[in-house]
Design a protein around this motif. Structure first.
Motif, PDB file in Angstrom:
ATOM      1  N   SER A  52      65.309  58.527  47.414  1.00 50.52           N
ATOM      2  CA  SER A  52      64.496  59.725  47.655  1.00 50.52           C
ATOM      3  C   SER A  52      63.379  59.921  46.637  1.00 50.52           C
ATOM      4  CB  SER A  52      65.402  60.963  47.668  1.00 50.52           C
ATOM      5  OG  SER A  52      66.095  61.095  46.434  1.00 50.52           O
ATOM      6  N   GLY A  61      63.202  64.490  49.692  1.00 54.04           N
ATOM      7  CA  GLY A  61      62.910  63.620  48.566  1.00 54.04           C
ATOM      8  C   GLY A  61      62.927  64.366  47.247  1.00 54.04           C
ATOM      9  N   GLU A 102      65.605  63.659  55.972  1.00 54.47           N
ATOM     10  CA  GLU A 102      66.567  63.956  54.914  1.00 54.47           C
ATOM     11  C   GLU A 102      67.846  63.146  55.096  1.00 54.47           C
ATOM     12  OE1 GLU A 102      68.619  67.864  52.774  1.00 54.47           O
ATOM     13  OE2 GLU A 102      67.195  68.098  54.418  1.00 54.47           O
ATOM     14  N   LEU A 105      67.059  59.528  53.978  1.00 56.40           N
ATOM     15  CA  LEU A 105      66.961  59.363  52.526  1.00 56.40           C
ATOM     16  C   LEU A 105      68.312  59.502  51.842  1.00 56.40           C
ATOM     17  CD1 LEU A 105      63.625  61.248  51.740  1.00 56.40           C
ATOM     18  CD2 LEU A 105      63.994  58.815  52.131  1.00 56.40           C
TER      19      LEU A 105
END
Length: 358
Positions: A52, A61, A102, A105
């Motif tokens: 991230s 991130g 999300e 990551l």
């Protein structure tokens, strides 16, 4: 020009290099490649937050930008660490809805961009959208497709090329793994036969153009890291290997070869860092800067690989010696997302034509 990193960037690079020293040492990488299974490494990589870094907080991130991603790519190349999942996440996350990005990551799911990884990411889309909205077509050498949960598919329909999100595990999706000489990266051929897709809210042309530039920078950074490591190995070997009663490092030809590699490394570092910052800030000439990085740095890495192998001799070919990791890495980097020749052609198209001097 020498590019100076900030204190935070230096700290990140040192921390990440230290983590890779622990979990992606040469012996660890050799075991991963022997087993052909890097999912445990990929999972730990994501869970500890490295995937991230360099991506916006709005996508899950930790912030930063393309320069931080380039620093990560450089260290991954220096360690010859498995990096397919990381690169796919770095390229696809900005194209995905925030919630999906999300999850990518964090390592919960994986995503791949369904483009031919031997060409620039903004090359012609091979997929077509039928009247009922289903997607069909095939493309070779998709980076990360073998283990992808989702595919981002550029497909041409009545409104031109649009980006679609496709479930990679659906019956209408066929994924055939493709063996690469460099086993630290993975690819597969993808065929869609009437697959269902969800339209992504992105302008396909500009999004793919941005991915092409980001990929060019990150592959160049990976090649830089491999080149640095090959220089270290060549210098170390030349101090211990003896011929005619003297270390080969004392021979003038060997010194010249090592010096040429060092100049290439230092030049490549400035080129890559500058290109990363230029693309991140959308400099008016960022496409030129990325093209220079991809064409020049990857070509320099191939030349360094050949020189390092010459200095090592036959031992450099063996599985037990580390050199072949970086040699193969540099050779693949030269072809991933477009060859040096292809990016030189782009560069020629981007530069203005000037009259010849009289």
């Amino acid at each position: 020009m020498r590019w100076e990193l900030t204190e935070e960037q230096e700290l990140f690079r040192e921390s990440f290099a230290g983590w890779l020293d622990r979990f992606a040492s040469a012996e660890s990488v050799r075991k991963l490649l022997d087993s052909g299974e890097s999912s445990a490494f990929d999972k730990q990589f994501a869970e500890e937050g490295w995937a991230s870094v360099g991506l916006p907080e709005s996508l899950g991130g930790q912030g930063g930008g393309l320069l931080e991603l380039a620093l990560a790519a450089e260290e991954l190349g220096r360690h010859a660490a498995p990096s397919t999942a990381w690169l796919c996440a770095a390229l696809t996350a900005p194209l995905l809805p925030a919630e999906t990005a999300e999850r990518v990551l964090s390592g919960e799911i994986t995503a791949a961009l369904a483009v031919d990884a031997s060409r620039a990411a903004d090359a012609a889309a091979p997929f077509r959208v039928a009247e009922d909205g289903s997607i069909s077509g095939e493309v070779a050498t998709v980076l990360g497709a073998e283990r992808a949960s989702l595919l981002i598919v550029p497909a041409r329909g009545p409104e031109g090329v649009r980006l679609h999100l496709v479930d990679a595990t659906a019956d209408a999706v066929s994924v055939a793994p493709r063996n690469l000489l460099d086993r630290s990266r993975r690819a597969a051929d993808v065929t869609l036969t009437g697959a269902a897709g969800t339209l992504l809210d992105a302008d396909a042309e500009s999004a793919l153009a941005d991915v092409a530039l980001r990929a060019a920078v990150l592959i160049s950074a990976d090649a830089l890291g491999a080149m640095e490591r090959m220089l270290d190995l060549a210098v170390s070997y030349s101090k211990t290997r003896q011929q005619f009663g003297a270390p080969i490092g004392s021979f003038q030809a060997v010194k010249h070869s090592a010096a040429t590699m060092l100049v290439s490394v230092e030049a490549a570092r400035s080129i890559v860092y500058f290109a990363a910052q230029s693309v991140q800030e959308r400099h008016p000439q960022c496409a030129i800067h990325a093209a220079v990085a991809k064409a020049q740095v990857t070509a320099s890495a191939v030349a360094a690989a050949d020189s390092a192998l010459t200095l090592h001799g036959a031992v450099g070919y063996t599985w037990e010696h580390d050199l072949h990791f970086y040699y193969k890495r540099a050779k693949l980097d030269a072809q991933l997302f477009g060859s040096a020749a292809a990016w030189n052609e782009r560069l020629a198209d981007l530069l203005p034509l000037l009259p010849a001097a009289s």
